[in-house]
Design a protein around this motif. Structure first.
Motif, PDB file in Angstrom:
ATOM      1  N   PRO A  88       0.825  -1.216   0.000  1.00  0.00           N
ATOM      2  CA  PRO A  88       0.000   0.000   0.000  1.00  0.00           C
ATOM      3  C   PRO A  88       0.861   1.268   0.000  1.00  0.00           C
ATOM      4  N   THR A  89       0.586   2.141  -0.936  1.00  0.00           N
ATOM      5  CA  THR A  89       1.385   3.359  -1.097  1.00  0.00           C
ATOM      6  C   THR A  89       0.469   4.501  -1.526  1.00  0.00           C
ATOM      7  N   LEU A  90       0.642   5.625  -0.886  1.00  0.00           N
ATOM      8  CA  LEU A  90      -0.069   6.841  -1.264  1.00  0.00           C
ATOM      9  C   LEU A  90       0.888   7.720  -2.056  1.00  0.00           C
ATOM     10  N   LEU A  91       0.595   7.905  -3.335  1.00  0.00           N
ATOM     11  CA  LEU A  91       1.447   8.738  -4.174  1.00  0.00           C
ATOM     12  C   LEU A  91       1.285  10.206  -3.791  1.00  0.00           C
ATOM     13  N   PRO A  92       2.365  10.979  -3.824  1.00  0.00           N
ATOM     14  CA  PRO A  92       2.286  12.396  -3.423  1.00  0.00           C
ATOM     15  C   PRO A  92       1.804  13.298  -4.547  1.00  0.00           C
ATOM     16  N   LEU A 146      -2.038  -1.445  -9.115  1.00  0.00           N
ATOM     17  CA  LEU A 146      -3.211  -0.605  -8.903  1.00  0.00           C
ATOM     18  C   LEU A 146      -3.788  -0.810  -7.509  1.00  0.00           C
ATOM     19  N   THR A 147      -3.840  -2.056  -7.029  1.00  0.00           N
ATOM     20  CA  THR A 147      -4.349  -2.320  -5.682  1.00  0.00           C
ATOM     21  C   THR A 147      -3.474  -1.656  -4.631  1.00  0.00           C
ATOM     22  N   SER A 148      -2.163  -1.648  -4.829  1.00  0.00           N
ATOM     23  CA  SER A 148      -1.262  -0.991  -3.878  1.00  0.00           C
ATOM     24  C   SER A 148      -1.551   0.493  -3.791  1.00  0.00           C
ATOM     25  N   PHE A 149      -1.783   1.136  -4.934  1.00  0.00           N
ATOM     26  CA  PHE A 149      -2.072   2.573  -4.923  1.00  0.00           C
ATOM     27  C   PHE A 149      -3.451   2.858  -4.321  1.00  0.00           C
ATOM     28  N   LEU A 150      -4.440   2.022  -4.637  1.00  0.00           N
ATOM     29  CA  LEU A 150      -5.781   2.255  -4.113  1.00  0.00           C
ATOM     30  C   LEU A 150      -5.840   2.040  -2.609  1.00  0.00           C
ATOM     31  N   LEU A 151      -5.148   1.024  -2.105  1.00  0.00           N
ATOM     32  CA  LEU A 151      -5.104   0.812  -0.656  1.00  0.00           C
ATOM     33  C   LEU A 151      -4.440   1.991   0.031  1.00  0.00           C
ATOM     34  N   GLY A 152      -3.382   2.517  -0.575  1.00  0.00           N
ATOM     35  CA  GLY A 152      -2.726   3.683   0.005  1.00  0.00           C
ATOM     36  C   GLY A 152      -3.611   4.907   0.015  1.00  0.00           C
ATOM     37  N   ALA A 153      -4.533   5.002  -0.955  1.00  0.00           N
ATOM     38  CA  ALA A 153      -5.450   6.141  -1.029  1.00  0.00           C
ATOM     39  C   ALA A 153      -6.683   5.956  -0.160  1.00  0.00           C
ATOM     40  N   GLY A 154      -6.806   4.815   0.536  1.00  0.00           N
ATOM     41  CA  GLY A 154      -7.921   4.607   1.454  1.00  0.00           C
ATOM     42  C   GLY A 154      -9.051   3.770   0.915  1.00  0.00           C
ATOM     43  N   TYR A 155      -8.904   3.171  -0.262  1.00  0.00           N
ATOM     44  CA  TYR A 155      -9.957   2.340  -0.825  1.00  0.00           C
ATOM     45  C   TYR A 155      -9.842   0.909  -0.286  1.00  0.00           C
ATOM     46  N   ASP A 156     -10.977   0.239  -0.219  1.00  0.00           N
ATOM     47  CA  ASP A 156     -11.026  -1.175   0.174  1.00  0.00           C
ATOM     48  C   ASP A 156     -10.894  -1.999  -1.106  1.00  0.00           C
ATOM     49  N   ALA A 157      -9.656  -2.250  -1.515  1.00  0.00           N
ATOM     50  CA  ALA A 157      -9.367  -2.839  -2.821  1.00  0.00           C
ATOM     51  C   ALA A 157      -8.793  -4.236  -2.664  1.00  0.00           C
ATOM     52  N   PHE A 158      -9.064  -5.085  -3.672  1.00  0.00           N
ATOM     53  CA  PHE A 158      -8.587  -6.466  -3.699  1.00  0.00           C
ATOM     54  C   PHE A 158      -8.115  -6.799  -5.113  1.00  0.00           C
ATOM     55  N   VAL A 159      -7.069  -7.623  -5.196  1.00  0.00           N
ATOM     56  CA  VAL A 159      -6.684  -8.231  -6.463  1.00  0.00           C
ATOM     57  C   VAL A 159      -7.580  -9.440  -6.695  1.00  0.00           C
ATOM     58  N   GLY A 299     -17.094  -0.132  -1.443  1.00  0.00           N
ATOM     59  CA  GLY A 299     -17.306   1.248  -1.017  1.00  0.00           C
ATOM     60  C   GLY A 299     -16.496   1.591   0.204  1.00  0.00           C
ATOM     61  N   ARG A 300     -16.138   2.871   0.295  1.00  0.00           N
ATOM     62  CA  ARG A 300     -15.398   3.318   1.471  1.00  0.00           C
ATOM     63  C   ARG A 300     -16.190   3.076   2.758  1.00  0.00           C
ATOM     64  N   LYS A 301     -15.496   2.868   3.826  1.00  0.00           N
ATOM     65  CA  LYS A 301     -16.163   2.726   5.117  1.00  0.00           C
ATOM     66  C   LYS A 301     -16.925   4.008   5.424  1.00  0.00           C
ATOM     67  N   GLY A 302     -18.189   3.870   5.808  1.00  0.00           N
ATOM     68  CA  GLY A 302     -19.037   5.013   6.043  1.00  0.00           C
ATOM     69  C   GLY A 302     -19.866   5.420   4.842  1.00  0.00           C
ATOM     70  N   ASP A 303     -19.609   4.767   3.689  1.00  0.00           N
ATOM     71  CA  ASP A 303     -20.414   5.065   2.508  1.00  0.00           C
ATOM     72  C   ASP A 303     -21.761   4.372   2.651  1.00  0.00           C
ATOM     73  N   PRO A 304     -22.857   5.103   2.658  1.00  0.00           N
ATOM     74  CA  PRO A 304     -24.146   4.447   2.888  1.00  0.00           C
ATOM     75  C   PRO A 304     -24.556   3.524   1.755  1.00  0.00           C
ATOM     76  N   GLU A 305     -24.052   3.742   0.560  1.00  0.00           N
ATOM     77  CA  GLU A 305     -24.481   2.916  -0.569  1.00  0.00           C
ATOM     78  C   GLU A 305     -23.736   1.590  -0.622  1.00  0.00           C
ATOM     79  N   LYS A 306     -22.552   1.531  -0.031  1.00  0.00           N
ATOM     80  CA  LYS A 306     -21.761   0.294  -0.028  1.00  0.00           C
ATOM     81  C   LYS A 306     -21.614  -0.238  -1.449  1.00  0.00           C
ATOM     82  N   THR A 307     -21.260   0.605  -2.351  1.00  0.00           N
ATOM     83  CA  THR A 307     -21.166   0.204  -3.746  1.00  0.00           C
ATOM     84  C   THR A 307     -19.918  -0.632  -3.971  1.00  0.00           C
ATOM     85  N   MET A 308     -20.014  -1.508  -4.975  1.00  0.00           N
ATOM     86  CA  MET A 308     -18.891  -2.357  -5.364  1.00  0.00           C
ATOM     87  C   MET A 308     -18.712  -2.240  -6.865  1.00  0.00           C
TER      88      MET A 308
END
Length: 879
Positions: A88-92, A146-159, A299-308
């Motif tokens: 997991p990495t958050l790009l600057p 892509l999963t590494s970048f999304l996890l770093g950005a706070g997304y609940d991502a899976f390969v 969906g992000r934690k706290g997202d009421p729609e819980k979209t996938m």
């Protein structure tokens, strides 16, 4: 892979080169590598042993399913658990914080290669850091990065590892619509729907009787709303790992594994995500078996729609789960765990992605946090399997004296929790993308070409194209892409502020749009070559209030205004082309091209908005000048509650005017009683013709400027890039500055020439060997030389200023002598233009002279101070 496999190449013609790249990498020096790349720690070895035993049990329980992709060698041949490859990495960079932007960046940053064997997972799963260095990879490399970048950005991502159709695995987008076209169509549909949803504004009649309506029960309305809400409740939900309260219990409406009827030939369902049907692949020998990796984002934690959604990492396309083109899923993973799909016979569109429900997903490692929050009654069968696997590996220590009861039971549970094996940290080093590489976007040359259905999209990095182009979308009429229907180009950092150009070759039409800030306040230009031209302007940047100018070349010119003090809103002029070469009348407009015919004005029309400060019969609404007929017609505004209005007609012929100028539509005895005098109307005609001629000259000049700009395109570099490059240059200058300091410091000195005139060398006499007389003579000569140069410069500026004033005075005198004899509007326009340019040059010269006078004295004082402090003239300071 067989030699007859015709699908080993991607749609771009690329073939897998991973083994070749790995071999070259291993032949290089590996001494500077982190230790985690070339060997495993004790915890990693224990983890691998656990995973191998899990995989063995899985193959024994499900022999009909293919082995799981749990362990794979890295680029140095060391076996690694796939979960530890995710970093997991958050790009600057602010541009890649969103899901769509991050997916688009990864898909464009890497070159895509298909798998070595289409039906098998990759034989090597390199680190994401190495994939960034290579700038190339297969679908698994794309998905992990892509999963590494999304996890770093706070997304609940899976390969996600599974199977996909051939067109997905080969990145064949020839059956897919271009995303830009789809986004434009969606935006237009939303705009049309918004317009259609707006209620029509109808003015209610004061005689309408308000209907009472039929009485209704509020209780029945509430019951009906509850029933509809219950019927609309979704049948598929998921629960995040941290927010679950019911553990692994199966939800109502979840997919039934045993009773599901699923045909493996689901790839003929025709999902492409944009409305086009997928190509038939009956001739594919690997149909339904092609391995592929993509990304699942919940969906992000706290997202009421819980979209996938699913994200295709090779193209950056985001699919809703119900519209995904994928065929099956074997397992999903991220940096926390690996989950095995237990819904093998359920279509992806109907799957549940609740990873806490062990009826649907079997996890490899036990998560103590999820186990503690799941409750004692949840997922009993899953818990039994976990205990069996753990006991088989002998990784948890059972409580000694299992027959004991009472307080020892609690201690045994705590000891079991402490002995639960967790996943080792990622062995991958920190993911780093340099800003220069990020700005390049499309390594290695900063360009990408993508082929879609009847479309070709060319992408360029910023400031890489000579004309500032960042994208070029070409739309074709046929699938063979031979007949161009439309070409759209987007630009950035253009000096002429051009932002977009759209060309329609079959129609001869060109549309150009500009950003604010360019000369002439040009906003948009639409041209049909040789037939018609439309120009839109930024009205807030203009003093004349011109909004739009339409020109039917050789026929009519129309201008629209707003915000003018004289209430002018419309001006038009009808013209005809005259190429006879005979003497032209005064109302002739200049043509845009030297080779084209002159434009002879036939009719001019002005329209004005209502001025509430004037009576309606004195407020002009429309005035038409019939130049060929010598007639001027004026129409006034309608008064309130009137269906007729004042009309006045003036004639230039004095004899005709005496007969007809006395009649109006209201029967007035004299036109002057309701309108203006003939002299005032003729003055308005001259002013109108002058304004039209000025506007025509301005438009001709604008067209010339546009041709020069396109012939020599200038691209401005952003100030941030310039500052960054300057810092790099300064650092390089500091490194190599020592050698530059060896240059003779007296090489371009101000005093050396005057010292040499005294017969002494400046360098040799720097220690004070000059006599007092020689030093004083050198000082005086140096100051006199500067004074002479300053005076010479002032004389040059003054002479130029006198010359410009003299030329202007002569021109004014000549014009005044000739103006009394002939009243030529063309000569007046030429004189005004000359005066404007001459005054501009005079003002510049006057400003230069003032600035020179202000700085000359300071320059003289600065040199005097330097000479006083110069060590070679210290003899002058001795008393």
């Amino acid at each position: 892979m067989s030699a007859d496999d015709v699908y080993a190449y991607s749609s771009e013609g690329r073939q897998s080169t991973k083994q070749r790249r790995v071999k070259v990498l291993n032949d290089s020096d590996v001494r500077d590598l982190p230790e985690s790349y070339t060997c495993n720690s004790n915890k990693e070895e224990l983890c691998l042993e656990f995973v191998r035993h899990f995989n063995a049990n899985y193959e024994r329980l499900y022999p009909e399913r293919k082995p799981l992709f749990l362990i794979c060698p890295n680029e140095y041949g060391v076996d690694k658990f796939v979960c530890t490859t995710v970093r997991p990495t958050l790009l600057p960079f602010r541009e890649v914080y969103d899901l769509e932007k991050t997916a688009e960046f990864v898909s464009n940053y890497l070159d895509y290669e298909p798998l070595e064997i289409p039906t098998e997972p990759p034989s090597c799963l390199p680190s994401p850091a190495q994939v960034i260095g290579w700038s190339v990879g297969d679908s698994y490399d794309f998905a992990v990065l892509l999963t590494s970048f999304l996890l770093g950005a706070g997304y609940d991502a899976f390969v996600v590892s599974g199977t996909a159709p051939r067109w997905v695995t080969l990145r064949d987008m020839s059956r897919s619509k271009c995303p830009l076209v789809v986004a434009e169509a969606v935006a237009q549909e939303a705009k049309d729907a918004e317009i259609a949803a707006q209620p029509a504004e109808e003015k209610p009649s004061k005689y309408m009787i308000n209907p009472r309506g039929v009485p209704s029960s509020q209780f029945q309305a509430k019951e009906e709303a509850k029933r509809r809400a219950a019927a609309a409740k979704p049948t598929q939900e998921w629960v995040s790992d941290d927010d679950s309260e019911d553990g692994g219990e199966k939800k109502e409406g979840g997919p039934e594994v045993a009773e599901s009827k699923y045909d493996s030939d689901v790839e003929n369902m025709g999902f492409t995500g944009n409305g086009l049907s997928a190509p038939k692949e009956d001739d594919d020998e690997h149909k339904g078996k092609r391995m592929h990796a993509w990304v699942l984002v919940r969906g992000r934690k706290g997202d009421p729609e819980k979209t996938m959604v699913f994200v295709e990492p090779t193209t950056g396309t985001v699919y809703p789960v119900a519209e995904a083109p994928y065929l099956s899923i074997d397992g999903i993973w991220n940096n926390k765990n690996f989950w095995v799909n237990m819904q093998a016979k359920v279509p992806i569109q109907n799957m549940s992605f609740d990873t806490l429900n062990t009826d649907f997903w079997e996890y490899v490692f036990i998560d103590p946090a999820n186990t503690a929050s799941s409750g004692g009654a949840a997922a009993e069968d899953g818990a039994e399997e976990e205990v069996d696997i753990t006991a088989a590996l002998d990784l948890t220590a059972g409580a000694e004296g299992g027959g004991d009861e009472g307080g020892e039971g609690k201690g045994a549970d705590e000891e079991d929790e402490e002995n639960i094996l967790d996943i080792p940290p990622s062995w991958v080093s920190k993911l780093v993308i340099e800003r220069s590489s990020f700005k390049l976007k499309y390594p290695p040359v900063g360009q990408r070409t993508l082929l879609y259905h009847k479309a070709k999209l060319e992408l360029f990095a910023e400031n890489m194209h000579l004309q500032g182009t960042v994208s070029r979308l070409t739309l074709y009429k046929d699938r063979a892409q031979t007949v161009v229907k439309e070409c759209r180009e987007a630009f950035t950092n253009r000096h002429d502020k051009l932002a977009e150009r759209i060309r329609f070759p079959l129609e001869g039409k060109t549309v150009e749009r500009f950003l604010p800030g360019r000369a002439g306040s040009l906003k948009e230009s639409i041209e049909w070559t040789g037939r018609r031209r439309e120009v839109y302007l930024y009205v807030s940047a203009r003093q004349d209030g011109l909004v739009k100018r339409e020109e039917d070349i050789g026929r009519k010119i129309t201008e629209l205004f707003e915000g003018r003090t004289d209430n002018l809103v419309y001006r038009s002029v009808s013209v005809r082309e005259d190429s006879s070469g005979a003497t032209k009348p005064q109302h002739t407009l200049p043509s845009g091209e030297p080779s084209t015919a002159d434009l002879v004005t036939q009719k001019m029309t002005l329209k004005f908005a209502r001025n509430p400060d004037k009576p309606a019969d004195q407020d002009i609404a429309k005035r038409t000048f019939y130049l060929q007929e010598g007639r001027i017609r004026t129409l006034y505004h309608y008064a309130e509650s009137r269906i007729t209005r004042e009309t006045t007609t003036h004639y230039k012929d004095r004899h005709v005017a005496a007969q007809h100028n006395k009649s109006t539509s209201l029967g007035a005895t004299d036109a002057n009683e309701v309108g203006e005098s003939l002299a005032a109307v003729l003055s308005a005609e001259r002013d109108c013709l002058q304004e039209i001629r000025r506007a025509q000259l301005e438009m001709n000049e604008l067209l010339k400027i546009r041709r020069r700009e396109e012939a020599d395109v200038v691209v401005d570099r952003p100030i941030f890039d310039t500052a960054r490059e300057r810092r790099v240059e300064e650092k390089q200058a500091e490194i190599g500055g020592e050698t530059d300091m060896q240059v003779d410091k007296f090489q371009v000195d101000y005093l050396t020439p005057f010292l040499s005139h005294q017969g002494a060398d400046g360098g040799a006499n720097a220690g004070g060997q000059l006599s007092r007389e020689d030093a004083q003579r050198a000082r005086d000569s140096c100051l006199k030389s500067l004074k002479d140069r300053l005076l010479e410069r002032a004389n040059i500026i003054q002479n130029r200023l006198n010359h410009e004033n003299g030329v202007l005075s002569k021109k004014q005198a000549t014009f005044q002598r000739n103006s009394s004899r002939d009243n030529d509007p063309a000569a007046e326009a030429e004189f005004e233009k000359f005066c404007s340019e001459a005054m501009f040059r005079i003002q510049i010269l006057e400003q230069r002279l003032v600035n020179h006078e202000e700085t000359a004295l300071k320059k003289y004082q600065d040199l005097d101070e330097k000479l006083t402090a110069d060590p070679r003239l210290t003899v002058l300071n001795n008393v």
